[in-house]
Design an enzyme around this catalytic site. Structure first.
Site, PDB file in Angstrom:
ATOM      1  N   LYS A  90       1.002  -1.169  -0.008  1.00 25.20           N
ATOM      2  CA  LYS A  90      -0.167  -0.097   0.063  1.00 25.20           C
ATOM      3  C   LYS A  90       0.958   1.296  -0.037  1.00 25.20           C
ATOM      4  O   LYS A  90       0.655   2.295  -0.875  1.00 25.20           O
ATOM      5  CB  LYS A  90      -1.038  -0.106   1.296  1.00 25.20           C
ATOM      6  CG  LYS A  90      -1.761  -1.269   1.515  1.00 25.20           C
ATOM      7  CD  LYS A  90      -2.749  -1.089   2.409  1.00 25.20           C
ATOM      8  CE  LYS A  90      -2.156  -1.203   3.731  1.00 25.20           C
ATOM      9  NZ  LYS A  90      -1.371  -2.483   4.085  1.00 25.20           N
ATOM     10  N   ARG A 149      -9.771   0.145   9.215  1.00 21.96           N
ATOM     11  CA  ARG A 149      -9.156  -1.151   9.749  1.00 21.96           C
ATOM     12  C   ARG A 149     -10.058  -2.124  10.556  1.00 21.96           C
ATOM     13  O   ARG A 149      -9.782  -3.128  10.864  1.00 21.96           O
ATOM     14  CB  ARG A 149      -7.792  -1.073  10.376  1.00 21.96           C
ATOM     15  CG  ARG A 149      -6.636  -1.696  10.051  1.00 21.96           C
ATOM     16  CD  ARG A 149      -5.551  -1.301  10.514  1.00 21.96           C
ATOM     17  NE  ARG A 149      -4.123  -1.976  10.514  1.00 21.96           N
ATOM     18  CZ  ARG A 149      -3.165  -1.239   9.763  1.00 21.96           C
ATOM     19  NH1 ARG A 149      -3.288  -0.059   9.428  1.00 21.96           N
ATOM     20  NH2 ARG A 149      -2.007  -2.134  10.167  1.00 21.96           N
ATOM     21  N   ARG A 198      11.668  -5.761   5.106  1.00 19.28           N
ATOM     22  CA  ARG A 198      11.394  -4.220   4.738  1.00 19.28           C
ATOM     23  C   ARG A 198      12.374  -3.582   5.470  1.00 19.28           C
ATOM     24  O   ARG A 198      12.537  -3.691   6.870  1.00 19.28           O
ATOM     25  CB  ARG A 198      10.206  -3.780   5.069  1.00 19.28           C
ATOM     26  CG  ARG A 198       9.683  -2.342   5.200  1.00 19.28           C
ATOM     27  CD  ARG A 198       8.099  -2.094   5.058  1.00 19.28           C
ATOM     28  NE  ARG A 198       7.540  -2.532   6.346  1.00 19.28           N
ATOM     29  CZ  ARG A 198       6.046  -2.340   6.536  1.00 19.28           C
ATOM     30  NH1 ARG A 198       5.474  -1.956   5.520  1.00 19.28           N
ATOM     31  NH2 ARG A 198       5.600  -2.937   7.548  1.00 19.28           N
ATOM     32  N   ARG A 247      11.775  -1.812  11.117  1.00 20.47           N
ATOM     33  CA  ARG A 247      10.567  -1.049  12.134  1.00 20.47           C
ATOM     34  C   ARG A 247      10.395  -2.250  13.072  1.00 20.47           C
ATOM     35  O   ARG A 247      10.554  -3.489  12.863  1.00 20.47           O
ATOM     36  CB  ARG A 247       9.239  -1.060  11.237  1.00 20.47           C
ATOM     37  CG  ARG A 247       8.841   0.151  10.832  1.00 20.47           C
ATOM     38  CD  ARG A 247       7.685   0.144   9.852  1.00 20.47           C
ATOM     39  NE  ARG A 247       6.527  -0.560  10.378  1.00 20.47           N
ATOM     40  CZ  ARG A 247       5.411  -0.232   9.745  1.00 20.47           C
ATOM     41  NH1 ARG A 247       5.164   0.193   8.409  1.00 20.47           N
ATOM     42  NH2 ARG A 247       4.469  -0.738  10.299  1.00 20.47           N
ATOM     43  N   ARG A 294       0.222  -9.186  13.647  1.00 21.13           N
ATOM     44  CA  ARG A 294      -0.345  -8.434  12.549  1.00 21.13           C
ATOM     45  C   ARG A 294      -1.132  -8.900  11.666  1.00 21.13           C
ATOM     46  O   ARG A 294      -2.374  -8.303  10.999  1.00 21.13           O
ATOM     47  CB  ARG A 294       0.605  -7.405  12.243  1.00 21.13           C
ATOM     48  CG  ARG A 294       1.101  -6.358  13.195  1.00 21.13           C
ATOM     49  CD  ARG A 294       2.592  -5.851  12.787  1.00 21.13           C
ATOM     50  NE  ARG A 294       2.221  -4.690  11.709  1.00 21.13           N
ATOM     51  CZ  ARG A 294       3.303  -4.641  10.782  1.00 21.13           C
ATOM     52  NH1 ARG A 294       4.689  -5.137  10.803  1.00 21.13           N
ATOM     53  NH2 ARG A 294       3.075  -3.773   9.988  1.00 21.13           N
TER      54      ARG A 294
HETATM   55  P1  ADP Z   1       2.188  -1.805   3.120  1.00 26.46           P
HETATM   56  O1  ADP Z   1       2.165  -0.449   3.013  1.00 26.46           O
HETATM   57  O2  ADP Z   1       1.011  -2.561   2.685  1.00 26.46           O
HETATM   58  O3  ADP Z   1       2.540  -2.325   4.539  1.00 26.46           O
HETATM   59  P2  ADP Z   1       4.799  -1.562   1.796  1.00 26.46           P
HETATM   60  O4  ADP Z   1       4.486  -0.755   0.571  1.00 26.46           O
HETATM   61  O5  ADP Z   1       5.707  -0.846   2.907  1.00 26.46           O
HETATM   62  O6  ADP Z   1       3.395  -2.436   2.405  1.00 26.46           O
HETATM   63  O7  ADP Z   1       5.666  -2.978   1.146  1.00 26.46           O
HETATM   64  C1  ADP Z   1       6.373  -3.749   1.889  1.00 26.46           C
HETATM   65  C2  ADP Z   1       7.460  -4.394   1.686  1.00 26.46           C
HETATM   66  O8  ADP Z   1       7.194  -5.066   0.161  1.00 26.46           O
HETATM   67  C3  ADP Z   1       8.689  -3.167   1.183  1.00 26.46           C
HETATM   68  O9  ADP Z   1       9.886  -3.625   1.830  1.00 26.46           O
HETATM   69  C4  ADP Z   1       8.370  -3.097  -0.148  1.00 26.46           C
HETATM   70  O10 ADP Z   1       9.759  -2.599  -0.800  1.00 26.46           O
HETATM   71  C5  ADP Z   1       8.234  -4.304  -0.695  1.00 26.46           C
HETATM   72  N1  ADP Z   1       7.107  -4.338  -1.678  1.00 26.46           N
HETATM   73  C6  ADP Z   1       5.997  -3.692  -2.142  1.00 26.46           C
HETATM   74  N2  ADP Z   1       5.332  -4.147  -3.280  1.00 26.46           N
HETATM   75  C7  ADP Z   1       6.068  -5.220  -3.500  1.00 26.46           C
HETATM   76  C8  ADP Z   1       5.801  -5.993  -4.717  1.00 26.46           C
HETATM   77  N3  ADP Z   1       4.726  -5.749  -5.681  1.00 26.46           N
HETATM   78  N4  ADP Z   1       6.677  -6.912  -4.893  1.00 26.46           N
HETATM   79  C9  ADP Z   1       7.713  -7.140  -4.128  1.00 26.46           C
HETATM   80  N5  ADP Z   1       7.991  -6.252  -2.951  1.00 26.46           N
HETATM   81  C10 ADP Z   1       7.255  -5.290  -2.637  1.00 26.46           C
HETATM   82  P1  AMP Z   2       0.740   0.156   9.422  1.00 25.44           P
HETATM   83  O1  AMP Z   2       1.778   1.201   9.201  1.00 25.44           O
HETATM   84  O2  AMP Z   2      -0.673   0.416   8.616  1.00 25.44           O
HETATM   85  O3  AMP Z   2       1.286  -1.244   9.321  1.00 25.44           O
HETATM   86  O4  AMP Z   2       0.496   0.315  10.980  1.00 25.44           O
HETATM   87  C1  AMP Z   2       1.346  -0.006  12.062  1.00 25.44           C
HETATM   88  C2  AMP Z   2       0.680  -0.085  13.170  1.00 25.44           C
HETATM   89  O5  AMP Z   2      -0.047   0.991  13.690  1.00 25.44           O
HETATM   90  C3  AMP Z   2      -0.665  -1.156  13.211  1.00 25.44           C
HETATM   91  O6  AMP Z   2      -0.101  -2.480  13.627  1.00 25.44           O
HETATM   92  C4  AMP Z   2      -1.349  -0.843  14.435  1.00 25.44           C
HETATM   93  O7  AMP Z   2      -1.081  -0.824  15.579  1.00 25.44           O
HETATM   94  C5  AMP Z   2      -1.276   1.132  14.108  1.00 25.44           C
HETATM   95  N1  AMP Z   2      -2.530   1.345  13.367  1.00 25.44           N
HETATM   96  C6  AMP Z   2      -2.285   1.939  12.085  1.00 25.44           C
HETATM   97  N2  AMP Z   2      -3.177   1.969  11.413  1.00 25.44           N
HETATM   98  C7  AMP Z   2      -4.486   1.789  12.323  1.00 25.44           C
HETATM   99  C8  AMP Z   2      -5.973   2.008  12.341  1.00 25.44           C
HETATM  100  N3  AMP Z   2      -6.500   2.270  11.227  1.00 25.44           N
HETATM  101  N4  AMP Z   2      -6.456   1.508  13.428  1.00 25.44           N
HETATM  102  C9  AMP Z   2      -5.939   0.883  14.701  1.00 25.44           C
HETATM  103  N5  AMP Z   2      -4.387   0.891  14.450  1.00 25.44           N
HETATM  104  C10 AMP Z   2      -3.798   1.339  13.636  1.00 25.44           C
END
Ligand code: ADP
Ligand code: AMP
Length: 220
Positions: free
Chosen positions: A13, A91, A130, A163, A174
């Site tokens: 995302k 969420r 990541r 992270r 998660r």
């Molecule tokens: P989200 O925001 O949904 O948690 P991220 O955009 O942070 O996911 O992506 C999670 C990890 O996967 C990052 O390290 C990113 O570089 C990698 N990534 C994202 N999209 C892809 C894809 N289509 N194929 C391979 N790796 C990806």
């Molecule tokens: P994310 O960066 O979206 O993976 O979110 C990281 C963490 O933030 C999650 O595991 C939750 O603890 C908190 N969080 C983010 N968005 C929400 C939401 N919409 N509702 C509740 N907790 C959230």
């Protein structure tokens, strides 16, 4: 143009939002980024939510809906923006209902929900690898998309770290929370908001092409 990027943690995302926001003049609103910023600043909110983020559980709906109200109202006032791109919100079904009420109040709507449908195996691999810049938040992956110098951001020179919630025990938690509390939201929107499911296991560029096609159609 108001969009929701939906999918499990690690489905891409944030990566896709980064690519879309300038082209479509959208504000990328990531509740995760807002909460992590509050933790980094050790604000009142940050102190309250720090342990919740670390555990992989969800922050309460009240806190999240308060944050989102401010964020969405700010976009409405900004004449340079064409809308928002939500990432990580809603969420829970409670958050989805709260968002409905806020949209009713402000006379706005969701134009499309884009679901990044990625398999559990691939999101575990992605989240484990990541790495994130602590300053500008650019996201890397140790294998697929590493920074040129390990631990240093290509864009701003900031430090690139894992992270705290991207460690194995928390990743599993998660993903379970996503299945139990977040995926059921899709039923809430079924038939009410246009929904587009994309194979989130595809390479990043292919996912972007697919999203651009959908957004282009929604904008026409
Ligand atoms: P989200 O925001 O949904 O948690 P991220 O955009 O942070 O996911 O992506 C999670 C990890 O996967 C990052 O390290 C990113 O570089 C990698 N990534 C994202 N999209 C892809 C894809 N289509 N194929 C391979 N790796 C990806
Ligand atoms: P994310 O960066 O979206 O993976 O979110 C990281 C963490 O933030 C999650 O595991 C939750 O603890 C908190 N969080 C983010 N968005 C929400 C939401 N919409 N509702 C509740 N907790 C959230």
């Amino acid at each position: 143009m108001n969009l929701v990027l939906f999918g499990p943690p690690g489905s891409g995302k944030g990566t896709q939002a980064e690519r879309l926001r300038n082209r479509w003049k959208l504000r990328h609103i990531s509740t995760g980024d807002l909460l992590r910023e509050a933790v980094a600043n050790q604000s009142e909110l940050g102190k309250k939510v720090e342990s919740v983020l670390k555990s992989g559980q969800l922050v309460s709906d009240d806190i999240i809906l308060g944050l989102m109200r401010d964020a969405i109202l700010a976009v409405k006032k900004d004449t340079l923006l064409l809308g928002w791109l939500l990432d990580g919100f809603p969420r829970t079904v409670g958050q989805a209902k709260g968002l409905d009420a806020l949209l009713g109040e402000t006379g706005t709507r969701i134009d499309a929900i884009i679901v990044l449908d990625a398999s559990r195996d691939s999101v575990i691999e992605r989240l484990s690898g990541r790495r994130t810049c602590t300053q500008c938040k650019t996201v890397y992956h140790v294998a697929h998309n590493p920074s040129k110098i390990a631990g240093v951001c290509d864009k701003c020179g900031g430090s690139v770290v894992q992270r705290e919630d991207d460690r194995p025990e928390t990743i599993a938690k998660r993903l379970d929370v996503y299945e139990a509390q977040t995926r059921p939201i899709l039923a809430h929107y079924e038939g009410r908001v246009p929904m587009h499911v994309i194979d989130g296991d595809l390479p990043v560029d292919d996912v972007t092409t697919e999203i651009e096609r959908i957004v282009g159609q929604a904008a026409a």
